[in-house]
Motif scaffolding. Structure first.
Motif, PDB file in Angstrom:
ATOM      1  N   PRO A   1      -9.805   3.521 -10.732  1.00  0.00           N
ATOM      2  CA  PRO A   1      -9.073   4.795 -10.692  1.00  0.00           C
ATOM      3  C   PRO A   1      -8.688   5.223  -9.275  1.00  0.00           C
ATOM      4  CG  PRO A   1     -10.961   4.957 -12.144  1.00  0.00           C
ATOM      5  CD  PRO A   1     -11.041   3.602 -11.521  1.00  0.00           C
ATOM      6  N   LEU A   2      -9.614   5.043  -8.323  1.00  0.00           N
ATOM      7  CA  LEU A   2      -9.296   5.467  -6.958  1.00  0.00           C
ATOM      8  C   LEU A   2      -8.151   4.636  -6.385  1.00  0.00           C
ATOM      9  CD1 LEU A   2     -10.076   7.279  -4.525  1.00  0.00           C
ATOM     10  CD2 LEU A   2     -11.453   5.384  -3.716  1.00  0.00           C
TER      11      LEU A   2
ATOM     12  N   ASP B   1      -4.994   5.951  -7.724  1.00  0.00           N
ATOM     13  CA  ASP B   1      -4.639   7.193  -7.031  1.00  0.00           C
ATOM     14  C   ASP B   1      -4.054   6.915  -5.658  1.00  0.00           C
ATOM     15  OD1 ASP B   1      -5.556   8.578  -9.142  1.00  0.00           O
ATOM     16  OD2 ASP B   1      -7.410   9.278  -8.207  1.00  0.00           O
ATOM     17  N   LEU B   2      -4.688   5.986  -4.954  1.00  0.00           N
ATOM     18  CA  LEU B   2      -4.211   5.681  -3.601  1.00  0.00           C
ATOM     19  C   LEU B   2      -2.825   5.057  -3.653  1.00  0.00           C
ATOM     20  CD1 LEU B   2      -7.416   4.399  -1.774  1.00  0.00           C
ATOM     21  CD2 LEU B   2      -6.260   6.573  -1.498  1.00  0.00           C
TER      22      LEU B   2
ATOM     23  N   ASN C   1      -0.629   5.676  -5.932  1.00  0.00           N
ATOM     24  CA  ASN C   1       0.295   6.785  -6.196  1.00  0.00           C
ATOM     25  C   ASN C   1       0.572   7.583  -4.929  1.00  0.00           C
ATOM     26  OD1 ASN C   1       0.581   6.113  -8.859  1.00  0.00           O
ATOM     27  ND2 ASN C   1      -1.081   7.473  -9.551  1.00  0.00           N
ATOM     28  N   GLN C   2      -0.489   7.748  -4.133  1.00  0.00           N
ATOM     29  CA  GLN C   2      -0.331   8.457  -2.867  1.00  0.00           C
ATOM     30  C   GLN C   2       0.653   7.698  -1.971  1.00  0.00           C
ATOM     31  OE1 GLN C   2      -1.788  11.355  -2.110  1.00  0.00           O
ATOM     32  NE2 GLN C   2      -1.031  11.481  -0.005  1.00  0.00           N
TER      33      GLN C   2
ATOM     34  N   ASP D   1       4.111   8.219  -3.285  1.00  0.00           N
ATOM     35  CA  ASP D   1       4.646   9.541  -2.924  1.00  0.00           C
ATOM     36  C   ASP D   1       5.126   9.557  -1.486  1.00  0.00           C
ATOM     37  OD1 ASP D   1       4.036  10.393  -5.401  1.00  0.00           O
ATOM     38  OD2 ASP D   1       2.281  11.600  -4.835  1.00  0.00           O
TER      39      ASP D   1
ATOM     40  N   LYS E   1     -10.937  15.360 -10.310  1.00  0.00           N
ATOM     41  CA  LYS E   1     -10.371  14.580 -11.422  1.00  0.00           C
ATOM     42  C   LYS E   1     -11.148  14.771 -12.725  1.00  0.00           C
ATOM     43  CE  LYS E   1      -8.226  10.883 -10.781  1.00  0.00           C
ATOM     44  NZ  LYS E   1      -7.787   9.500 -10.542  1.00  0.00           N
TER      45      LYS E   1
ATOM     46  N   LYS F   1      -5.861  14.909  -5.500  1.00  0.00           N
ATOM     47  CA  LYS F   1      -5.102  14.836  -4.236  1.00  0.00           C
ATOM     48  C   LYS F   1      -5.929  15.342  -3.056  1.00  0.00           C
ATOM     49  CE  LYS F   1      -0.826  13.749  -5.638  1.00  0.00           C
ATOM     50  NZ  LYS F   1      -0.097  12.588  -5.184  1.00  0.00           N
TER      51      LYS F   1
ATOM     52  N   ILE G   1      -8.424  12.772  -2.058  1.00  0.00           N
ATOM     53  CA  ILE G   1      -7.862  11.726  -1.189  1.00  0.00           C
ATOM     54  C   ILE G   1      -7.735  12.263   0.232  1.00  0.00           C
ATOM     55  CG2 ILE G   1      -5.761  10.429  -0.658  1.00  0.00           C
ATOM     56  CD1 ILE G   1      -5.435   9.879  -3.588  1.00  0.00           C
TER      57      ILE G   1
END
Lengths: 176, 190
Positions: A61-62, A65-66, A68-69, A72, B99, B126, B129
């Motif tokens: 999952p992380l 997310d990264l 996706n970051q 972006d 999350k 977010k 992160i």
């Protein structure tokens, strides 16, 4: 014949069923060019959870997310070095899959060469020693040399095999 | 003699490194954030989602930011300690609900007790992160100037709390704007 049909059906299942699932994992993107950049950058970043994978390879999952970051940030027009800097700021140099060269990673970079150097030095020293030993062997007296030649001659001549045998035995005794 | 001594010394050297390696945790990524300003954020509160919490409101006091989630097993084990800490009223503890489904999070707090002044919803992770969170739980110690002074990775243990977090918090609370207190000053933190 029937087993052949079954075989073909199984093969088709084997090939096409994974394909049907393969689509699921893919992130739908409008711009494949941009996705390429995202993947390139992701391949430079280490997944913090499964530490021996890049975030491009990982589905943790992380890592997602990264990724996706990263996506972006690429979308907002930031360069690769901006994005990597952003990650390093947060996770440290550790996040870079290829460690940068600095004081704390110096040993990592030069270590293998250092070991190679030590190996070469040990090899050279040992070879030198061995040559020295061989040279010393040649330092025989005239008398000894003559005997050596005699023994070697006796050894190599097949006609005098019997004598050769006995003399090699004798040589063995002499040596010990 | 030397030919026996050299391998012995090499062996002892390697054994020494390996022994040291046993104590180190390879999964622990040291935070590059220590002694850097905490990233500012503004997030809705778990118990009143229409209200926002801004990290800059915390300037002027020492506080803890504990990253947690209802799906996180280790959070469950550290939670009683946090509840105790918040009852002791030494330092405000804020939760970053990382999350998580807000409903699950609220149920979890109802069940285990709420250790937080307020929990903030980081639904997409977010802010996590931004804070370099890579595993939950993590706990940040943030000083009056909004600078991260320490980070506990994994559950806060009673010994980490007594030997590092609390002594550090006390020092930070006594510090004025001119004095800089680093975690290296607290023995239990290094």
């Amino acid at each position: 014949m029937r087993s052949l049909t079954v075989g073909i059906v199984l093969l088709c299942l084997l090939v096409f069923v994974p394909l049907a699932f393969a689509k699921e994992a893919e992130y739908m993107v409008a711009d494949p060019e941009m996705e390429k950049t995202v993947n390139e950058i992701s391949a430079e970043l280490r997944c913090l959870v499964c530490q021996n994978q890049t975030i491009a390879d990982s589905n943790a999952p992380l890592a997602v997310d990264l990724k996706n970051q990263v996506r972006d940030m690429v979308e907002s027009g930031q360069s690769q070095s901006d994005i990597i800097d952003y990650m390093v700021e947060r996770y440290g140099d550790f996040v870079r899959y290829r460690p940068p060269m600095n004081a704390s990673t110096m040993l990592l970079w030069v270590g293998p060469f250092l070991l190679l150097l030590i190996g070469v030095v040990v090899l050279v020293v040992n070879l030198r020693k061995r040559t020295a030993v061989i040279k010393n062997d040649e330092d025989l007296s005239v008398e000894e040399n003559e005997r050596l030649q005699r023994l070697l001659a006796a050894e190599s001549s097949p006609q005098v095999a019997k004598r050769g045998n006995s003399s090699s035995q004798k040589a063995g005794e002499e040596k010990s | 003699m030397l030919r026996y001594l050299v391998p012995l010394i090499v062996f002892l050297g390697v054994a020494g490194f390996l022994l040291k390696g046993l104590e180190l945790n390879p999964r622990e990524v040291p935070s590059p954030f220590i002694d850097k300003p905490a990233p500012s954020f503004s997030l809705p509160k778990l118990h009143e989602p229409e209200a926002q919490f801004a990290s800059k409101d915390m300037l002027g006091q020492v506080w803890l930011l504990n990253v947690w989630a209802s799906w996180c097993v280790a959070c469950r084990s550290e939670h009683p300690l946090l509840v105790q800490l918040s009852r002791a009223n030494i330092v405000p503890v804020y939760g970053l609900n990382y999350k998580d489904e807000p409903d699950d999070a609220r149920n979890w707090l109802r069940e285990l007790g709420d250790a937080y002044v307020s929990s903030l919803i980081d639904y997409e992770g977010k802010v996590g992160i931004d804070y370099g969170v890579y595993g939950v739980p993590e706990t940040f110690v943030i000083d009056k100037q909004g600078i991260i002074r320490h980070k506990v990775i994994g559950p806060v243990t009673p010994s980490a709390l007594d030997n590092c977090v609390l002594p550090l918090v006390r020092k930070l609370q006594q510090a004025t704007a001119q004095t800089v207190v680093k975690r290296t000053e607290v023995e239990g933190c290094v």
